[in-house]
Design an enzyme around this catalytic site. Sequence first.
Site: not given
Length: 648
Positions: A10, A12-13, A58-59, A91, A93, A95, A114, A151, A203, A268, A292, A386, A389, A404, A410
Amino acid sequence: MLDSPTISDAEYDVLFRELLALEADYPGLLTADSPSLRVGAAPLDGFEPVRHAVPMLSLSNAFSRKELEGFDRRVRDRLEQSAQQVKYVAEPKLDGLAVSLRYEKGVFVQGATRGDGATGENVTDNLRTLEMIPLRLHLQSPPAVLEARGEVFIAHADFAAINAALEDSGKPPFVNPRNAAAGSLRQLDSRKTAERRLSINIYGIGELIGIDPPSTHSETLQWLAGFGFPINPETQTCSGIDACYEFYESLQAKRDSLGYDIDGVVFKVDLYREQRELGFVSRAPRWAIAQKFPAEETETILEGVEFQVGRTGALTPVARLQPVFVGGVTLSNATLHNMDEIARKDVRIGDTVVVRRAGDVIPEVARVVLVNRPKSASGIKLPANCPVCGSDVLRIEGEVKARCSGGMQCAAQRQEAIKHFASRRAMNIDGLGDKLVEQISEAGLITTIADLYALTAEQLLALDRIGEKSAANLIAAIELSKNTTLARFVFALGIREVGETSAATLATHFGSLHSLLQADEDALTEVDDIGPVAAKSLISYFSNGDNRAVIDSLIRAGVSFPEEVREAVEPLLAGDTYVLTGTLNELTRDEAKRRLQRLGAKVTGSVSKNTTAVIAGDKPGSKVTKAETLGVTVLDEGGLMVLLASPE
């Protein structure tokens, strides 16, 4: 950041609203680390290029243990320690999308993608909206420049919520979490980014001026964590390549339970002195490699398309593929989502297509290999009738899905309707899972949801793999489900546009099934959260003779619920609207929701200017940010318990 607030929500608000007003009146006081920047800024015309002071390289990749061992051998040979084990940091990886966070004198001043490794895009405003990123490093003597590398990604649960919201609004869903993260981070309007559920793991570091880093990468990660940066908890050190491969196998085994997408492990060399000695080759370091996981994408032939029919009649095109091994499993089917997606990707029968296991779970056709398209490739057409049916297939203007029109006539819709009816949040029939519903339905034992209450143990025992105990338990669970609530019953009917929250609101407003059945469109639209579309759907459902016959059969079978809901509601919170987010410790979210509703409150899933308060448990999502943007009160679990302590 550290989940240890020093003032109440409260307080904080109040302070936050004062800050917004002050910055509006005196723009010159706005600083780069102001909390107000978490909510996003006005749209940009485009992204400015950012030249990376230290390239984001890149790796190199490894796809087998032999290749990983080759990497280790080259490392040891260059370090002239062939007989010794090298210490590596392992670590996950992620996606997602790689970014760089630049801090000058401890203040976050620039964020960039990147890009091509040398030059990225300035996405500072968008990255500021991520609550996981500290806007200021709390150090007595911060370095002149500190550049953190990380990432950006979206967790599976947040991805599902984003797509559900998109589909509810008639918009096409994201294909996968990575695309969603990239699209969210590259919004020209950072206010849209603020609404998305982006996460980040750091990372490593880039440019660093004015302070010396620790001597190892593992120590640097802990050093960064001390500044408030989120580090992936799965990261660990490994001595020697055997330990590295053991980590790789263990992470691969648990990847589906992580809650976010990873596509391998990055190893690494830990000592920075050894990293410098190893150096770089082309655009990749010699001291790191990405091992991978088995390919999640591969090519195959689209041999045909079938259309599956869901509970609401929605037709989903399913690709029938030449069987192919993807991500550890053999696939012969994949989703094509809808006709708009088919048109956008220009998918045709006979095409060579790239198949992907989206989110490691749902296989999908990602794209077409156009150079391999045969002359005989044929287009995919939405069926006029459909496939189950034979009823007309309709596509309402503005809707993504075609449906449908057969309703409960159905068989496919009936089967899915029974699964929904029996589900935990509906009638909660324990033990009646999807497979058993299909088995019972295909045996002709049930044709409507009401038929469940006429099942006998003898009928179940005649089915394959159903023993006496299982049959008796299921009959008991069906009998137990007869005593329910009006809200659960309405939700269990599976009426389009009527979700769990809307069903509870309807039950509270009308108080009885009889009153709800008698309501006209005007009466329905007077109910909070019931708009014209939902009202029309309710009228259509309840005016259908077959549906009314099913409801009557359920009541005759003994399904019952309290009809005095309105009298039971205490008006103390009448007219208030609450949103729950995060994990509660003393109550489940469902229990908190029910208790608030018993006090007359409405509980919804989204924050608006009409929300009374957002109740935030541990690890809340973006709903708190949106509440702060709108000036909506945010309560912690203690505040919730004060509300619920009101006499019921």
